[in-house]
Write a protein that holds these residues in place. Structure first.
Motif, PDB file in Angstrom:
ATOM      1  N   UNK A 150       0.852  -1.183   0.000  1.00  0.00           N
ATOM      2  CA  UNK A 150       0.000   0.000   0.000  1.00  0.00           C
ATOM      3  C   UNK A 150       0.896   1.244   0.000  1.00  0.00           C
ATOM      4  N   UNK A 151       0.339   2.363  -0.432  1.00  0.00           N
ATOM      5  CA  UNK A 151       1.062   3.637  -0.439  1.00  0.00           C
ATOM      6  C   UNK A 151       0.061   4.760  -0.273  1.00  0.00           C
ATOM      7  N   UNK A 152       0.553   5.942   0.073  1.00  0.00           N
ATOM      8  CA  UNK A 152      -0.281   7.142   0.120  1.00  0.00           C
ATOM      9  C   UNK A 152      -1.535   6.912   0.967  1.00  0.00           C
ATOM     10  N   UNK A 153      -1.318   6.464   2.187  1.00  0.00           N
ATOM     11  CA  UNK A 153      -2.434   6.227   3.095  1.00  0.00           C
ATOM     12  C   UNK A 153      -2.887   7.500   3.797  1.00  0.00           C
ATOM     13  N   UNK A 154      -1.994   8.469   3.971  1.00  0.00           N
ATOM     14  CA  UNK A 154      -2.329   9.788   4.531  1.00  0.00           C
ATOM     15  C   UNK A 154      -3.130   9.683   5.838  1.00  0.00           C
ATOM     16  N   UNK A 155      -2.621   8.851   6.733  1.00  0.00           N
ATOM     17  CA  UNK A 155      -3.238   8.700   8.043  1.00  0.00           C
ATOM     18  C   UNK A 155      -4.168   7.520   8.172  1.00  0.00           C
ATOM     19  N   UNK A 156      -4.640   6.988   7.060  1.00  0.00           N
ATOM     20  CA  UNK A 156      -5.511   5.820   7.075  1.00  0.00           C
ATOM     21  C   UNK A 156      -4.655   4.577   7.281  1.00  0.00           C
ATOM     22  N   UNK A 157      -5.065   3.720   8.194  1.00  0.00           N
ATOM     23  CA  UNK A 157      -4.319   2.503   8.495  1.00  0.00           C
ATOM     24  C   UNK A 157      -5.187   1.299   8.141  1.00  0.00           C
ATOM     25  N   UNK A 158      -5.063   0.829   6.907  1.00  0.00           N
ATOM     26  CA  UNK A 158      -5.972  -0.217   6.440  1.00  0.00           C
ATOM     27  C   UNK A 158      -5.639  -1.585   7.029  1.00  0.00           C
ATOM     28  N   UNK A 159      -6.580  -2.485   6.919  1.00  0.00           N
ATOM     29  CA  UNK A 159      -6.306  -3.872   7.273  1.00  0.00           C
ATOM     30  C   UNK A 159      -5.429  -4.476   6.179  1.00  0.00           C
ATOM     31  N   UNK A 160      -4.295  -5.010   6.575  1.00  0.00           N
ATOM     32  CA  UNK A 160      -3.362  -5.642   5.638  1.00  0.00           C
ATOM     33  C   UNK A 160      -3.550  -7.152   5.739  1.00  0.00           C
ATOM     34  N   UNK A 161      -3.825  -7.786   4.619  1.00  0.00           N
ATOM     35  CA  UNK A 161      -4.025  -9.237   4.623  1.00  0.00           C
ATOM     36  C   UNK A 161      -2.748  -9.953   5.049  1.00  0.00           C
ATOM     37  N   UNK A 162      -2.868 -11.118   5.671  1.00  0.00           N
ATOM     38  CA  UNK A 162      -1.686 -11.889   6.078  1.00  0.00           C
ATOM     39  C   UNK A 162      -0.766 -12.154   4.894  1.00  0.00           C
ATOM     40  N   UNK A 163       0.537 -12.015   5.124  1.00  0.00           N
ATOM     41  CA  UNK A 163       1.512 -12.202   4.055  1.00  0.00           C
ATOM     42  C   UNK A 163       2.885 -12.415   4.672  1.00  0.00           C
ATOM     43  N   UNK A 164       3.864 -12.672   3.823  1.00  0.00           N
ATOM     44  CA  UNK A 164       5.248 -12.738   4.302  1.00  0.00           C
ATOM     45  C   UNK A 164       5.807 -11.342   4.529  1.00  0.00           C
TER      46      UNK A 164
END
Length: 226
Positions: A7-21
């Protein structure tokens, strides 16, 4: 196979990140109202961003900065030491630097062309050429804040109705064997991925900018495998 959520350019938004390495964050992390307040950005980084990083289901979180990340620019050398890959922490901060993860060669560079209103990590063409010259000739994954110019529209802004991708970055990628590139910076591009054939090699690219031109979240993080 290595799973990546980017992800990029979230500008304060902290999204749910799917499980990954690996989780990858390509800059412009701070809330927009903190643009001119590096001290507030620093507090938010420690109090809000780091706890969010720690709860992401992955082995490593790789961060590069963007042109809105003024506190990171001021504290760049300190952060490079604190979050160096060799420190073994979950968060890895890269700035014209790289490391290997399970034999995957990774390099991060934050620089974008001027002019933009927020000028952290911004350079003219000559400065960009010098920074991009540091990119290794062979890479599995290149992390950039912007995306290259004229690459199947991933740098085309539907808001500005022109390609805002970086011409110097395209030259750098075209002259190197880079398997994957992940960037952002151009918020309103209708295209997220591009396959570029450069003759003797090809590069898969992704624009993972999360917010639109009003800094409102409009896209989910992108998940893929390397």
């Amino acid at each position: 196979m290595i799973l990546v959520t980017a992800v990029s350019d979230t500008h304060g938004y902290l999204p749910r990140m799917q499980p990954s390495d690996l989780a990858v964050i390509c800059g412009d992390i701070f809330p927009g109202e903190m643009d001119k307040d590096p001290m507030a950005q620093g507090k938010w980084f420690r109090d809000t961003f780091i706890p969010w990083v720690e709860q992401i289901e992955c082995n490593r979180v790789i961060l590069i900065a963007g042109n809105h990340d003024h506190w990171i620019a001021v504290n760049n050398q300190v952060l490079l030491k604190e979050f160096a890959p060799s420190e073994g922490g979950k968060l890895v901060y890269l700035c014209d630097s790289g490391f290997e993860y399970k034999e995957l060669k990774i390099y991060g560079t934050p620089w974008v062309p001027v002019p933009f209103h927020n000028l952290s990590f911004s350079l003219d063409d000559d400065g960009l050429r010098k920074r991009y010259a540091l990119i290794p000739k062979e890479l599995d994954l290149l992390l950039t804040h912007t995306v290259p110019y004229d690459c199947n529209h991933i740098g085309f802004s539907d808001h500005d109705m022109k390609d805002l991708g970086c011409k110097e970055l395209r030259k750098a990628v075209e002259s190197r064997n880079i398997r994957f590139l992940i960037g952002g910076h151009i918020h309103d591009s209708s295209e997220r991925v591009a396959h570029m054939d450069f003759g003797d090699h090809h590069t898969e690219m992704a624009n993972v900018a999360c917010c639109n031109s009003l800094k409102i979240p409009s896209r989910l993080p992108l998940r893929f495998s390397l």
